[in-house]
Design a protein around this motif. Structure first.
Motif, short mmCIF file in Angstrom:
data_model
loop_
_atom_site.label_atom_id
_atom_site.label_comp_id
_atom_site.label_asym_id
_atom_site.label_seq_id
_atom_site.Cartn_x
_atom_site.Cartn_y
_atom_site.Cartn_z
N ASP A 79 0.76 -1.18 0.10
CA ASP A 79 -0.10 0.20 0.14
C ASP A 79 0.76 1.30 -0.01
N TYR A 80 0.52 2.26 -1.13
CA TYR A 80 1.61 3.38 -1.29
C TYR A 80 0.44 4.51 -1.06
N GLY A 81 -0.56 4.54 -0.32
CA GLY A 81 -1.59 5.56 -0.22
C GLY A 81 -2.66 5.27 -1.37
N ASN A 82 -2.48 6.41 -2.23
CA ASN A 82 -3.45 6.26 -3.48
C ASN A 82 -3.17 5.16 -4.35
N ASP A 83 -1.93 4.59 -4.45
CA ASP A 83 -1.34 3.26 -5.21
C ASP A 83 -1.38 2.14 -4.29
N VAL A 84 -1.99 1.20 -4.83
CA VAL A 84 -1.93 -0.04 -4.25
C VAL A 84 -1.38 -1.01 -5.23
N GLU A 85 -0.30 -1.70 -4.95
CA GLU A 85 0.08 -2.79 -5.83
C GLU A 85 -0.08 -4.29 -5.24
N ILE A 86 -0.74 -5.04 -6.17
CA ILE A 86 -1.15 -6.24 -5.82
C ILE A 86 -0.37 -7.32 -6.63
N ALA A 87 0.50 -8.17 -6.11
CA ALA A 87 1.20 -9.09 -6.92
C ALA A 87 0.81 -10.56 -6.74
N LEU A 88 0.74 -11.08 -7.76
CA LEU A 88 0.04 -12.61 -7.85
C LEU A 88 1.23 -13.30 -8.40
N SER A 89 1.52 -14.66 -8.08
CA SER A 89 2.50 -15.49 -8.32
C SER A 89 2.13 -16.98 -8.13
N GLY A 90 2.79 -17.75 -8.87
CA GLY A 90 2.23 -19.17 -9.00
C GLY A 90 1.73 -19.46 -10.28
N SER A 91 1.05 -20.71 -10.41
CA SER A 91 0.48 -21.23 -11.31
C SER A 91 -0.94 -21.20 -11.11
N LEU A 92 -1.82 -20.64 -12.06
CA LEU A 92 -3.43 -20.53 -11.60
C LEU A 92 -4.08 -21.27 -12.98
N ASN A 93 -4.91 -22.08 -12.30
CA ASN A 93 -5.64 -23.06 -13.52
C ASN A 93 -7.30 -22.39 -13.03
N LYS A 94 -8.02 -23.26 -14.06
CA LYS A 94 -9.54 -23.13 -13.74
C LYS A 94 -9.98 -23.18 -12.62
N ALA A 95 -9.57 -23.95 -11.58
CA ALA A 95 -10.17 -24.29 -10.44
C ALA A 95 -9.91 -23.36 -9.52
N GLN A 96 -8.77 -22.56 -9.57
CA GLN A 96 -8.50 -21.48 -8.57
C GLN A 96 -9.39 -20.00 -9.05
N LEU A 97 -10.02 -19.98 -10.23
CA LEU A 97 -10.48 -18.77 -10.80
C LEU A 97 -11.44 -18.21 -9.93
N SER A 98 -12.38 -18.82 -9.36
CA SER A 98 -13.09 -18.27 -8.38
C SER A 98 -12.80 -17.61 -7.43
N ALA A 99 -11.78 -18.10 -6.77
CA ALA A 99 -10.97 -17.74 -5.49
C ALA A 99 -10.35 -16.48 -5.76
N VAL A 100 -9.64 -16.29 -6.89
CA VAL A 100 -8.79 -15.38 -7.45
C VAL A 100 -9.59 -14.19 -7.83
N ARG A 101 -10.77 -14.23 -8.18
CA ARG A 101 -11.70 -13.16 -8.56
C ARG A 101 -12.12 -12.62 -7.26
N GLU A 102 -12.55 -13.47 -6.60
CA GLU A 102 -13.22 -13.02 -5.18
C GLU A 102 -12.29 -12.30 -4.55
N LYS A 103 -11.09 -12.74 -4.40
CA LYS A 103 -9.96 -12.00 -3.54
C LYS A 103 -9.50 -10.52 -4.07
N LEU A 104 -9.30 -10.68 -5.31
CA LEU A 104 -8.96 -9.31 -6.16
C LEU A 104 -9.96 -8.56 -5.88
N ASP A 105 -11.28 -8.82 -6.43
CA ASP A 105 -12.36 -7.92 -6.33
C ASP A 105 -12.69 -7.19 -4.70
N ALA A 106 -12.26 -7.94 -3.84
CA ALA A 106 -12.38 -7.46 -2.51
C ALA A 106 -11.30 -6.41 -2.27
#
Length: 229
Positions: free
Chosen positions: A12-39
């Protein structure tokens, strides 16, 4: 934080927020990733930088997820920027390269003011490729240049006609001047004998614009003057 085999780091840099993803993401993880990023992107912040440099997308379904996140971010009057520079991600997002804000780093985005504005109108510049235009911009530029050339040609043609008219007027005036000079010389030669006889006292009355045009008329004028006296 790490949960459900999803590695997401937040800075968190105030008005700037950097979110870093790493690893291998497949279809099974799509819903969880969407929910976390949306939040995360619903919270405080104006510029959300998604660092995807160290993530591998095993399926194309994540493209639709990022498009949905982009629209939601715009609705919140915020900006979503994708951060990466490896070839794998460039190929993955190639179809939507003109939709997403894509930069090599957060600092690169901050320093991309002019470059970003040029991209918005379809002008791209790269060290390897040089200056490139989208087809629509190239067509518009071609039409603009053609219109400018036609306008320039019309201006030159109009000036040429004006110069030709002025030259014609000058020639006419020169011809009239030569004719007047000849008339004056002719009158002066014809008045010579009268001057020797002392008949003519004022030669200023004898010219091409006066009322008396030859020596016969002048004699008549003198005779009429004597009779009046």
């Amino acid at each position: 934080m790490r949960a459900d085999l999803i590695d997401i780091q937040i800075e968190d840099y105030g008005n700037d927020v950097e979110i870093a993803l790493s690893g291998s993401l497949n279809k099974a993880q799509l819903s969880a990733v969407r929910e976390k990023l949306d939040a995360l992107m619903s919270g405080p912040g104006i510029f959300f930088f998604l660092n995807l440099e160290h993530v591998h997308f095993a399926v194309d379904d994540y493209l639709d997820m990022f498009l949905d996140l982009l629209n939601k971010t715009k609705d919140r009057n915020s900006t979503m920027i994708l951060i990466f520079q490896n070839e794998e991600q460039q190929e993955y997002f190639y179809r939507y390269r003109n939709i997403f804000e894509i930069h090599e780093s957060r600092d690169a985005y901050k320093n991309s003011g002019l470059s970003k504005q040029l991209k918005q109108v379809g002008i791209y510049y790269g060290k390897k490729t040089g200056l490139r235009l989208t087809p629509s911009v190239a067509i518009a530029a071609g039409v603009l240049i053609m219109g400018w050339l036609v306008t320039l040609f019309l201006i030159i043609a109009a000036q040429g006609r004006d110069i030709a008219d002025k030259q014609s007027q000058i020639m006419v005036l020169q011809s009239q001047r030569d004719r007047y000079v000849q008339e004056i010389d002719k009158l002066e030669s014809s008045i010579g004998p009268l001057k020797r006889l002392g008949v003519v006292e004022d030669t200023s009355q004898l010219n091409s614009f006066g009322a008396i045009r030859d020596w016969v008329s002048y004699l008549k004028y003198l005779e009429n003057t004597r009779r009046e006296e």
